[in-house]
Design an enzyme around this catalytic site. Structure first.
Site, PDB file in Angstrom:
ATOM      1  N   ASP A  63      49.246  69.730 105.275  1.00 23.43           N
ATOM      2  CA  ASP A  63      50.181  70.391 104.350  1.00 23.43           C
ATOM      3  C   ASP A  63      50.600  69.396 103.263  1.00 23.43           C
ATOM      4  O   ASP A  63      50.609  68.185 103.495  1.00 23.43           O
ATOM      5  CB  ASP A  63      51.458  70.823 105.100  1.00 23.43           C
ATOM      6  CG  ASP A  63      51.240  72.069 105.947  1.00 23.43           C
ATOM      7  OD1 ASP A  63      50.183  72.704 105.837  1.00 23.43           O
ATOM      8  OD2 ASP A  63      52.157  72.403 106.730  1.00 23.43           O
ATOM      9  N   ARG A 101      43.543  74.226 100.352  1.00 25.83           N
ATOM     10  CA  ARG A 101      44.496  75.335 100.233  1.00 25.83           C
ATOM     11  C   ARG A 101      45.221  75.205  98.895  1.00 25.83           C
ATOM     12  O   ARG A 101      45.690  74.122  98.552  1.00 25.83           O
ATOM     13  CB  ARG A 101      45.527  75.281 101.368  1.00 25.83           C
ATOM     14  CG  ARG A 101      46.581  76.398 101.259  1.00 25.83           C
ATOM     15  CD  ARG A 101      47.818  76.128 102.118  1.00 25.83           C
ATOM     16  NE  ARG A 101      47.559  76.178 103.538  1.00 25.83           N
ATOM     17  CZ  ARG A 101      48.257  75.473 104.441  1.00 25.83           C
ATOM     18  NH1 ARG A 101      49.220  74.661 104.053  1.00 25.83           N
ATOM     19  NH2 ARG A 101      47.978  75.573 105.723  1.00 25.83           N
TER      20      ARG A 101
HETATM   21  P1  FDA Z   1      56.532  84.251  95.348  1.00 25.57           P
HETATM   22  O1  FDA Z   1      57.394  83.063  95.397  1.00 25.57           O
HETATM   23  O2  FDA Z   1      56.417  85.016  94.096  1.00 25.57           O
HETATM   24  O3  FDA Z   1      56.753  85.151  96.583  1.00 25.57           O
HETATM   25  C1  FDA Z   1      56.312  86.504  96.640  1.00 25.57           C
HETATM   26  C2  FDA Z   1      57.159  87.217  97.687  1.00 25.57           C
HETATM   27  O4  FDA Z   1      56.841  86.700  98.987  1.00 25.57           O
HETATM   28  C3  FDA Z   1      58.689  86.986  97.565  1.00 25.57           C
HETATM   29  O5  FDA Z   1      59.291  87.897  96.730  1.00 25.57           O
HETATM   30  C4  FDA Z   1      59.152  87.107  99.000  1.00 25.57           C
HETATM   31  O6  FDA Z   1      59.332  88.482  99.320  1.00 25.57           O
HETATM   32  C5  FDA Z   1      58.012  86.573  99.801  1.00 25.57           C
HETATM   33  N1  FDA Z   1      58.164  85.148 100.206  1.00 25.57           N
HETATM   34  C6  FDA Z   1      57.521  84.107  99.634  1.00 25.57           C
HETATM   35  N2  FDA Z   1      57.826  82.952 100.277  1.00 25.57           N
HETATM   36  C7  FDA Z   1      58.671  83.269 101.270  1.00 25.57           C
HETATM   37  C8  FDA Z   1      59.339  82.510 102.279  1.00 25.57           C
HETATM   38  N3  FDA Z   1      59.179  81.182 102.409  1.00 25.57           N
HETATM   39  N4  FDA Z   1      60.143  83.173 103.137  1.00 25.57           N
HETATM   40  C9  FDA Z   1      60.297  84.493 103.005  1.00 25.57           C
HETATM   41  N5  FDA Z   1      59.691  85.266 102.104  1.00 25.57           N
HETATM   42  C10 FDA Z   1      58.891  84.673 101.232  1.00 25.57           C
HETATM   43  N6  FDA Z   1      54.122  74.962  99.969  1.00 25.57           N
HETATM   44  C11 FDA Z   1      54.016  73.620  99.833  1.00 25.57           C
HETATM   45  O7  FDA Z   1      54.701  73.026  99.008  1.00 25.57           O
HETATM   46  N7  FDA Z   1      53.166  72.916 100.649  1.00 25.57           N
HETATM   47  C12 FDA Z   1      52.370  73.533 101.570  1.00 25.57           C
HETATM   48  O8  FDA Z   1      51.592  72.852 102.265  1.00 25.57           O
HETATM   49  C13 FDA Z   1      52.465  74.947 101.691  1.00 25.57           C
HETATM   50  N8  FDA Z   1      51.716  75.628 102.595  1.00 25.57           N
HETATM   51  C14 FDA Z   1      51.718  77.012 102.587  1.00 25.57           C
HETATM   52  C15 FDA Z   1      50.857  77.712 103.433  1.00 25.57           C
HETATM   53  C16 FDA Z   1      50.807  79.100 103.381  1.00 25.57           C
HETATM   54  C17 FDA Z   1      49.868  79.829 104.277  1.00 25.57           C
HETATM   55  C18 FDA Z   1      51.630  79.799 102.451  1.00 25.57           C
HETATM   56  C19 FDA Z   1      51.540  81.290 102.320  1.00 25.57           C
HETATM   57  C20 FDA Z   1      52.506  79.114 101.657  1.00 25.57           C
HETATM   58  C21 FDA Z   1      52.585  77.719 101.720  1.00 25.57           C
HETATM   59  N9  FDA Z   1      53.478  77.012 100.943  1.00 25.57           N
HETATM   60  C22 FDA Z   1      53.367  75.640 100.858  1.00 25.57           C
HETATM   61  C23 FDA Z   1      54.579  77.728 100.249  1.00 25.57           C
HETATM   62  C24 FDA Z   1      54.180  78.098  98.830  1.00 25.57           C
HETATM   63  O9  FDA Z   1      54.040  76.934  98.077  1.00 25.57           O
HETATM   64  C25 FDA Z   1      55.231  78.990  98.166  1.00 25.57           C
HETATM   65  O10 FDA Z   1      56.456  78.335  98.109  1.00 25.57           O
HETATM   66  C26 FDA Z   1      55.475  80.317  98.858  1.00 25.57           C
HETATM   67  O11 FDA Z   1      54.279  80.870  99.351  1.00 25.57           O
HETATM   68  C27 FDA Z   1      56.087  81.302  97.856  1.00 25.57           C
HETATM   69  O12 FDA Z   1      55.222  81.546  96.797  1.00 25.57           O
HETATM   70  P2  FDA Z   1      54.309  82.860  96.692  1.00 25.57           P
HETATM   71  O13 FDA Z   1      53.013  82.435  96.107  1.00 25.57           O
HETATM   72  O14 FDA Z   1      54.216  83.526  98.012  1.00 25.57           O
HETATM   73  O15 FDA Z   1      54.965  83.760  95.600  1.00 25.57           O
END
Ligand code: FDA
Length: 302
Positions: free
Chosen positions: A125, A178
């Site tokens: 990560d 990722r």
């Molecule tokens: P956005 O922020 O637009 O979210 C879309 C919708 O998803 C939101 O409106 C909400 O409903 C929901 N949502 C998103 N995140 C949520 C949360 N944490 N809790 C509850 N609901 C949530 N980051 C990082 O810095 N280092 C890493 O190694 C990783 N690893 C990682 C693995 C996986 C499998 C995922 C899905 C995400 C990560 N992340 C991460 C987190 C990533 O960087 C990011 O902060 C979140 O996914 C939110 O961004 P979205 O792209 O989902 O879009």
């Protein structure tokens, strides 16, 4: 909104653990290894692949960093013995980075020995920006000896395009990266702040990686990104073995995940678990109060 989220964070931090528990537990598979493995089994039955993460970061002693490594070693053994479709995601500060970098490296290499022996995969990560260089350097050091390891790049970091170029210049066909937006609050000197700019950077990183033959894990809940990239992937006839979609356990996605599975796309669910859930949730809430509004919003969705 920012003020409301910060006030809610302060309020949550004052509440007893038992009251915070339901907020945190929606996104955590439980406290024990058995809880987490049960969830993995259920999700595998539904057609999802998974990744397990033992909650915690910033181990403050050699003993704590070694103990967490032991726990991951045991998990790899159980996953292989039970034929589960599951890999592992770790945070390097949990293995000791920042406390004793040499020990972190030793623990990581120990984990990679078992990853390869049990024919699995280890995802490193990406943590906040003070650790970006150390994490990528250590990842590159691993690739001299191991193949079953992959890093994470954060679309909000302005440097990520260059970082991708750098890691693609090794053997792109062996790269498994990722792409996520990035979860930590970073200053605008180094990180994009605008939602659409972050999305554009995300799309660019995924397309560059896929066009160069790397395996890309598309980690997002953002339906705009999922749909845009799915269309691009279909138009480019990228083989289904070349990428996967990833989401965090518990985040409501409507029927999007089933739709992806039905279309033959691979979907991996990231499952955090462990007794550190309270400290972890509190740190996340404080670091990024936006999560509070996600949780509040998600509460009413399925
Ligand atoms: P956005 O922020 O637009 O979210 C879309 C919708 O998803 C939101 O409106 C909400 O409903 C929901 N949502 C998103 N995140 C949520 C949360 N944490 N809790 C509850 N609901 C949530 N980051 C990082 O810095 N280092 C890493 O190694 C990783 N690893 C990682 C693995 C996986 C499998 C995922 C899905 C995400 C990560 N992340 C991460 C987190 C990533 O960087 C990011 O902060 C979140 O996914 C939110 O961004 P979205 O792209 O989902 O879009």
């Amino acid at each position: 909104m920012e003020f409301l989220n910060s006030s809610l964070t302060t309020f949550l931090c004052l509440l007893p653990k038992g009251v915070v528990r339901p907020f945190a537990m929606r996104y955590v598979a439980g406290e024990s290894e058995e809880d987490a493995l049960g969830v993995v089994h259920e999700l595998n039955q539904l057609g999802f692949t998974t990744t397990l993460d033992i909650l915690g970061e910033h181990s403050e002693s050699d003993e704590a960093a070694r103990e967490i490594t032991d726990n991951y070693v045991r998990l790899y053994e159980i996953i292989a013995d039970s034929s589960l479709d599951c890999n592992i995601s770790i945070k390097l500060t949990h293995l000791g980075l920042g406390h004793d970098d040499t020990l972190a490296e030793k623990n990581l290499f120990r984990l990679l020995d078992i990853t390869e022996r049990r024919e699995n995969f280890l995802r490193i990560d990406m943590e906040n920006s003070p650790y970006t260089d150390a994490t990528l350097n250590l990842y590159e050091k691993c690739t001299a000896k191991y193949q079953s390891v992959g890093p994470v790049l954060q679309a909000y970091l302005k440097r990520s395009g260059d970082d991708l170029k750098r890691i693609l210049s090794g053997n792109p066909l062996e790269l498994n990266v990722r792409i996520c937006k990035g979860i930590y609050r970073e200053p605008d000197s180094i990180a994009l702040q605008d939602r659409q700019e972050i999305r554009n950077s995300f799309i660019d990183l995924v397309q560059t990686g896929l066009s160069n033959g790397a395996y890309i894990a598309i980690a997002t809940h953002d339906i705009y990104l999922i749909d845009t990239l799915k269309t691009w992937i279909d138009n480019q006839s990228i083989p289904k073995e070349g990428y996967e979609f990833q989401v965090l356990y518990g985040v409501p996605m409507g029927n999007k995940l089933e739709e992806l599975l039905d279309g033959g796309h691979k979907v991996r669910i990231y499952i955090p678990f462990g007794d550190e859930w309270y400290a972890y949730a509190m740190r996340r809430f404080k670091e990024n109060p936006k999560i509070i509004s996600y949780i509040m919003g998600n509460w009413f969705k399925t």
